[in-house]
Design a protein around this motif. Structure first.
Motif, PDB file in Angstrom:
ATOM      1  N   ARG A  44       0.914  -1.124   0.142  1.00  0.00           N
ATOM      2  CA  ARG A  44       0.181   0.136   0.144  1.00  0.00           C
ATOM      3  C   ARG A  44       0.884   1.099   0.181  1.00  0.00           C
ATOM      4  NH1 ARG A  44      -3.165  -2.932   4.223  1.00  0.00           N
ATOM      5  NH2 ARG A  44      -5.042  -3.720   3.294  1.00  0.00           N
ATOM      6  N   ARG A  48       1.016   4.144  -2.715  1.00  0.00           N
ATOM      7  CA  ARG A  48       0.582   5.526  -2.394  1.00  0.00           C
ATOM      8  C   ARG A  48       1.635   6.504  -2.767  1.00  0.00           C
ATOM      9  NH1 ARG A  48      -0.365   7.234   3.814  1.00  0.00           N
ATOM     10  NH2 ARG A  48       1.951   7.190   3.644  1.00  0.00           N
ATOM     11  N   TYR A  69      -6.922   1.891  -5.458  1.00  0.00           N
ATOM     12  CA  TYR A  69      -6.441   2.591  -4.283  1.00  0.00           C
ATOM     13  C   TYR A  69      -7.595   2.361  -3.121  1.00  0.00           C
ATOM     14  CZ  TYR A  69      -2.162   4.557  -6.129  1.00  0.00           C
ATOM     15  OH  TYR A  69      -0.892   4.539  -6.576  1.00  0.00           O
ATOM     16  N   VAL A  74      -6.118   2.091   0.716  1.00  0.00           N
ATOM     17  CA  VAL A  74      -4.737   2.899   0.834  1.00  0.00           C
ATOM     18  C   VAL A  74      -5.419   4.160   1.565  1.00  0.00           C
ATOM     19  CG1 VAL A  74      -2.857   3.880  -0.290  1.00  0.00           C
ATOM     20  CG2 VAL A  74      -3.801   1.824  -1.089  1.00  0.00           C
TER      21      VAL A  74
END
Length: 216
Positions: A44, A48, A69, A74
């Motif tokens: 994650r 990001r 996402y 996330v």
């Protein structure tokens, strides 16, 4: 090649300078996300980071896949609205609808963070300024910017910087139609656009066109 090694290679491809490699990698990521997000969940933070990546293409591709996402839960995406980098911030605000639609942020979040958008309207980067000015009326229509922000906008219409001032005036008619500005705001500040008629030719031509649209 083991499954984890294959996924690592796919993830590395998301930041490849080659657009085609990135495209194939994102297609693979979407397929993996469909059957088992656990393979991707441990990455994650890496995913990001792509939203902040120094390469424009990498950032833009990441923003096109916000649904991934969301699926991976996330966290921290709201921070992009107030990022130090204008290049990151403009992507976030340009994708405000996707952020809202996917319930990654709320309208209240956008309203609270709108101070950071004001700064984009006078960004050092011309392309970012242009994008921000194009997004502003849409955010007004969405209710992110409201009548309480009117005086702040008028300060842009009176800006000592001709390039900023002309951009603000270019959006004036649309903003009057949206009820954000009033006709009195226009008439009471005409001297600021009339001043631009004395500037270099490009600014002067734009000012002339604006005055023609305004019918004054």
């Amino acid at each position: 090649m083991g499954e984890l090694s294959r996924i690592r290679k796919i993830l590395d491809g998301l930041r490849d300078p080659d657009e085609k490699v990135r495209q194939r990698s994102w297609e693979e990521v979407e397929k993996i996300a469909e059957y088992d997000i656990s393979y991707l969940a441990r990455h994650r933070l890496y995913l990001r980071s792509l939203l902040w990546h120094r390469l424009k293409g990498v950032r833009e591709d990441a923003w096109k896949h916000l649904a991934v996402y969301k699926l991976l839960y996330v966290e921290g995406l709201k921070k992009t609205l107030s990022a130090k980098s204008d290049k990151v911030k403009i992507e976030a605000w340009s994708h405000y609808y996707d952020l809202l639609n996917l319930e990654i942020v709320t309208k209240d979040d956008l309203i609270k963070e709108r101070e950071h958008f004001w700064k984009l309207l006078k960004s050092y980067y011309p392309t970012i300024r242009k994008r921000a000015w194009n997004v502003f009326p849409v955010l007004v229509k969405e209710g992110v910017f409201q009548k309480g922000d009117r005086e702040r906008y008028l300060s842009f219409m009176r800006s000592p910087k001709p390039g900023i001032r002309i951009k603000a005036w270019q959006k004036a008619v649309v903003l009057v139609n949206l009820g954000f500005l009033t006709k009195e705001d226009i008439s009471n500040n005409l001297n600021y656009i009339n001043e631009l008629l004395t500037k270099e030719s490009n600014i002067k031509k734009m000012a002339q066109r604006i005055l023609k649209v305004l019918g004054v």
